[in-house]
Write an enzyme that holds these catalytic residues in place. Structure first.
Site, PDB file in Angstrom:
ATOM      1  N   SER A  33      34.954  38.093  42.024  1.00 36.17           N
ATOM      2  CA  SER A  33      34.669  39.103  40.990  1.00 36.17           C
ATOM      3  C   SER A  33      34.779  38.506  39.604  1.00 36.17           C
ATOM      4  O   SER A  33      35.795  37.908  39.250  1.00 36.17           O
ATOM      5  CB  SER A  33      35.676  40.253  41.095  1.00 36.17           C
ATOM      6  OG  SER A  33      35.490  40.927  42.305  1.00 36.17           O
ATOM      7  N   HIS A  64      29.460  41.420  40.280  1.00 33.42           N
ATOM      8  CA  HIS A  64      28.835  40.603  41.330  1.00 33.42           C
ATOM      9  C   HIS A  64      27.323  40.725  41.127  1.00 33.42           C
ATOM     10  O   HIS A  64      26.722  41.742  41.476  1.00 33.42           O
ATOM     11  CB  HIS A  64      29.248  41.114  42.712  1.00 33.42           C
ATOM     12  CG  HIS A  64      30.686  40.839  43.051  1.00 33.42           C
ATOM     13  ND1 HIS A  64      31.072  39.762  43.831  1.00 33.42           N
ATOM     14  CD2 HIS A  64      31.832  41.463  42.697  1.00 33.42           C
ATOM     15  CE1 HIS A  64      32.390  39.751  43.950  1.00 33.42           C
ATOM     16  NE2 HIS A  64      32.877  40.776  43.270  1.00 33.42           N
ATOM     17  N   HIS A  86      31.792  42.689  50.599  1.00 32.17           N
ATOM     18  CA  HIS A  86      33.146  43.107  50.945  1.00 32.17           C
ATOM     19  C   HIS A  86      33.107  44.231  51.969  1.00 32.17           C
ATOM     20  O   HIS A  86      32.161  45.019  51.976  1.00 32.17           O
ATOM     21  CB  HIS A  86      33.882  43.650  49.706  1.00 32.17           C
ATOM     22  CG  HIS A  86      33.799  42.796  48.488  1.00 32.17           C
ATOM     23  ND1 HIS A  86      32.683  42.763  47.671  1.00 32.17           N
ATOM     24  CD2 HIS A  86      34.692  41.940  47.947  1.00 32.17           C
ATOM     25  CE1 HIS A  86      32.912  41.931  46.658  1.00 32.17           C
ATOM     26  NE2 HIS A  86      34.108  41.409  46.814  1.00 32.17           N
ATOM     27  N   TYR A  88      34.757  46.836  51.810  1.00 29.48           N
ATOM     28  CA  TYR A  88      34.790  48.148  51.162  1.00 29.48           C
ATOM     29  C   TYR A  88      33.411  48.632  50.707  1.00 29.48           C
ATOM     30  O   TYR A  88      33.242  49.784  50.318  1.00 29.48           O
ATOM     31  CB  TYR A  88      35.775  48.160  49.993  1.00 29.48           C
ATOM     32  CG  TYR A  88      35.438  47.240  48.848  1.00 29.48           C
ATOM     33  CD1 TYR A  88      36.207  46.092  48.603  1.00 29.48           C
ATOM     34  CD2 TYR A  88      34.373  47.494  47.988  1.00 29.48           C
ATOM     35  CE1 TYR A  88      35.894  45.235  47.554  1.00 29.48           C
ATOM     36  CE2 TYR A  88      34.057  46.656  46.940  1.00 29.48           C
ATOM     37  CZ  TYR A  88      34.823  45.522  46.727  1.00 29.48           C
ATOM     38  OH  TYR A  88      34.526  44.675  45.685  1.00 29.48           O
ATOM     39  N   GLU A  89      32.414  47.728  50.747  1.00 30.65           N
ATOM     40  CA  GLU A  89      31.056  48.179  50.406  1.00 30.65           C
ATOM     41  C   GLU A  89      30.417  48.913  51.585  1.00 30.65           C
ATOM     42  O   GLU A  89      29.332  49.470  51.457  1.00 30.65           O
ATOM     43  CB  GLU A  89      30.187  46.981  49.989  1.00 30.65           C
ATOM     44  CG  GLU A  89      30.663  46.323  48.688  1.00 30.65           C
ATOM     45  CD  GLU A  89      29.830  45.115  48.301  1.00 30.65           C
ATOM     46  OE1 GLU A  89      28.721  45.295  47.784  1.00 30.65           O
ATOM     47  OE2 GLU A  89      30.302  43.983  48.529  1.00 30.65           O
ATOM     48  N   ALA A 116      39.229  36.891  43.144  1.00 32.18           N
ATOM     49  CA  ALA A 116      40.241  37.441  42.246  1.00 32.18           C
ATOM     50  C   ALA A 116      41.262  38.124  43.137  1.00 32.18           C
ATOM     51  O   ALA A 116      40.900  38.753  44.133  1.00 32.18           O
ATOM     52  CB  ALA A 116      39.607  38.453  41.297  1.00 32.18           C
ATOM     53  N   MET A 219      40.583  41.494  48.726  1.00 30.54           N
ATOM     54  CA  MET A 219      39.724  42.269  49.621  1.00 30.54           C
ATOM     55  C   MET A 219      38.548  41.446  50.141  1.00 30.54           C
ATOM     56  O   MET A 219      37.479  41.990  50.442  1.00 30.54           O
ATOM     57  CB  MET A 219      39.192  43.504  48.868  1.00 30.54           C
ATOM     58  CG  MET A 219      40.293  44.412  48.320  1.00 30.54           C
ATOM     59  SD  MET A 219      39.574  45.794  47.372  1.00 30.54           S
ATOM     60  CE  MET A 219      41.076  46.532  46.661  1.00 30.54           C
ATOM     61  N   SER A 220      38.725  40.134  50.236  1.00 31.04           N
ATOM     62  CA  SER A 220      37.583  39.297  50.650  1.00 31.04           C
ATOM     63  C   SER A 220      38.070  38.016  51.315  1.00 31.04           C
ATOM     64  O   SER A 220      39.209  37.877  51.692  1.00 31.04           O
ATOM     65  CB  SER A 220      36.742  38.940  49.416  1.00 31.04           C
ATOM     66  OG  SER A 220      37.450  38.013  48.596  1.00 31.04           O
ATOM     67  N   ASN A 243      46.009  39.969  38.157  1.00 34.75           N
ATOM     68  CA  ASN A 243      47.057  40.921  37.773  1.00 34.75           C
ATOM     69  C   ASN A 243      48.202  40.811  38.766  1.00 34.75           C
ATOM     70  O   ASN A 243      48.034  40.258  39.852  1.00 34.75           O
ATOM     71  CB  ASN A 243      46.524  42.349  37.736  1.00 34.75           C
ATOM     72  CG  ASN A 243      45.783  42.696  38.998  1.00 34.75           C
ATOM     73  OD1 ASN A 243      44.726  42.128  39.267  1.00 34.75           O
ATOM     74  ND2 ASN A 243      46.347  43.582  39.797  1.00 34.75           N
ATOM     75  N   HIS A 257      39.781  47.541  38.047  1.00 32.02           N
ATOM     76  CA  HIS A 257      38.776  46.492  38.217  1.00 32.02           C
ATOM     77  C   HIS A 257      38.406  45.821  36.902  1.00 32.02           C
ATOM     78  O   HIS A 257      38.117  44.620  36.881  1.00 32.02           O
ATOM     79  CB  HIS A 257      37.529  47.102  38.881  1.00 32.02           C
ATOM     80  CG  HIS A 257      36.493  46.094  39.303  1.00 32.02           C
ATOM     81  ND1 HIS A 257      36.778  45.038  40.138  1.00 32.02           N
ATOM     82  CD2 HIS A 257      35.184  45.996  38.981  1.00 32.02           C
ATOM     83  CE1 HIS A 257      35.667  44.332  40.318  1.00 32.02           C
ATOM     84  NE2 HIS A 257      34.685  44.888  39.629  1.00 32.02           N
TER      85      HIS A 257
HETATM   86  N1  LIG Z   1      46.861  44.372  43.017  1.00 32.68           N
HETATM   87  C1  LIG Z   1      45.632  43.846  43.262  1.00 32.68           C
HETATM   88  N2  LIG Z   1      45.041  43.131  42.287  1.00 32.68           N
HETATM   89  C2  LIG Z   1      43.833  42.604  42.555  1.00 32.68           C
HETATM   90  N3  LIG Z   1      43.024  41.854  41.762  1.00 32.68           N
HETATM   91  C3  LIG Z   1      41.925  41.544  42.467  1.00 32.68           C
HETATM   92  N4  LIG Z   1      42.007  42.063  43.684  1.00 32.68           N
HETATM   93  C4  LIG Z   1      41.016  41.861  44.724  1.00 32.68           C
HETATM   94  C5  LIG Z   1      40.139  43.085  44.860  1.00 32.68           C
HETATM   95  N5  LIG Z   1      39.077  43.036  43.864  1.00 32.68           N
HETATM   96  C6  LIG Z   1      38.290  44.271  43.903  1.00 32.68           C
HETATM   97  C7  LIG Z   1      38.769  45.218  42.811  1.00 32.68           C
HETATM   98  O1  LIG Z   1      38.872  44.503  41.596  1.00 32.68           O
HETATM   99  C8  LIG Z   1      36.818  43.910  43.693  1.00 32.68           C
HETATM  100  O2  LIG Z   1      36.378  43.130  44.768  1.00 32.68           O
HETATM  101  C9  LIG Z   1      43.190  42.757  43.790  1.00 32.68           C
HETATM  102  C10 LIG Z   1      43.820  43.514  44.786  1.00 32.68           C
HETATM  103  O3  LIG Z   1      43.297  43.717  45.893  1.00 32.68           O
HETATM  104  N6  LIG Z   1      45.049  44.028  44.478  1.00 32.68           N
END
Ligand SMILES: Nc1nc2ncn(CCNC(CO)CO)c2c(=O)[nH]1
Length: 289
Positions: A33, A64, A86, A88-89, A116, A219-220, A243, A257
């Site tokens: 991302s 994306h 992903h 979730y899509e 990410a 998530m990937s 984060n 996001h």
């Molecule tokens: N706490 C937390 N922080 C994160 N930062 C990125 N992602 C990965 C998921 N990314 C999603 C939503 O940004 C888009 O693919 C996460 C996550 O799953 N949890």
């Protein structure tokens, strides 16, 4: 199976791509991302929008782009996914990992995945780059594994080993290159845990995953790694910690996001330096071969 991800389906898309460009990549880069800028490193680009590629899924997530970028990185032929898929899509997991099998069939030998992720390890800061040593595949615990169903031996064995999923030489290379580039302060390594999403984890889930040994949550990536290893490709993966996961009930922090995409922009330049330097080494000297 006639669901759109059989060997023949993958081969048809691979042959279509091979007919469209004479770039023959041996390395594939999957952009997480907000990290699509990695594709801009490539020279002599040949770009395909996912919607123009037969049988290719479509990106539905902000950050994306949905483009497959062929080109060269310091002379090395590469292909870069600007936008990945992903769970979730709502795609079946075999659809999410279809690009990996297509890369195999166009001659890719090494896949470099970026994502990410949220930091669970309390030593991690936003902006850290975590070299992934191993993963916890939570959807797999519930049977949602990209290799479930009929196995096609043309890709790989029925029961592939995953104790060597993340290439140790490439991990060492990343640590060495990161140090050489002066990234030591924000270069970490650890275990990545994948959840289905799209909801971010709860505090109780973050605490549980941390107790289970996960250093970052996302998530990937794990599904792509399993498919890449099944068909014998080398795997390198890293997480950009965008984060810190919320671990306490008195915290005011809220995952979102936009913060994820913003953190990606902050580190883009260092990520590009690390990945491109590795690409030259992977192709070039055999110290790590
Ligand atoms: N706490 C937390 N922080 C994160 N930062 C990125 N992602 C990965 C998921 N990314 C999603 C939503 O940004 C888009 O693919 C996460 C996550 O799953 N949890």
């Amino acid at each position: 199976s006639n669901k759109g991800w059989s060997y023949e389906d993958c081969k048809a898309t691979a042959d279509w791509l091979l007919a469209q460009t004479d770039v023959r990549p041996t390395i594939a880069i999957v952009c997480g991302s907000g990290m699509g800028g990695l594709a801009d490193m490539l020279k002599d680009q040949v770009v395909f929008n996912y919607k123009d590629i037969p049988n290719f899924p479509q990106s539905t997530v902000h950050g994306h782009a949905g483009r497959l970028v062929f080109g060269t990185l310091k002379g090395r032929p590469c292909v870069c996914m600007q936008g990945r898929f992903h769970l979730y899509e709502g795609y079946p997991i075999q659809k999410i990992t279809l690009p990996i099998r297509i890369f195999k069939l166009i001659g890719v030998e090494t896949v470099m995945l970026t994502n990410a992720a949220g930091g669970l390890n309390q030593d991690f800061k936003v902006g850290d780059i975590m070299i992934i040593r191993d993963h916890l595949n939570m959807p797999g615990f519930a049977g949602n594994n990209p290799l479930a169903g009929l196995n096609d031996e043309r890709f790989g064995v029925r029961f592939p080993c995953m104790s060597d999923a993340y290439d140790r030489d490439l991990q060492q290379m990343a640590m060495d290159v990161g140090q050489e580039l002066g990234y030591g302060d924000f270069l970490k390594e650890g275990v990545y845990c994948v959840l289905g999403g799209p909801s971010f984890e709860t505090i109780a889930e973050a605490r549980m995953l941390h107790k289970l040994g996960a250093d970052a949550v996302g998530m990937s990536t794990a599904p792509e790694v399993i498919v890449a290893r099944h068909c014998g490709m080398r795997v390198f993966a890293l997480s950009l910690i965008t984060n810190k996961a919320v671990m306490d009930y008195d915290s005011e922090e809220k995952a979102n996001h936009e913060d994820v995409l913003q953190a990606g922009k902050q580190r883009a330049e260092q990520l590009e330096r690390l990945v491109s330097t590795m690409v030259t080494k992977i192709e070039h000297n055999n110290n790590y071969a």
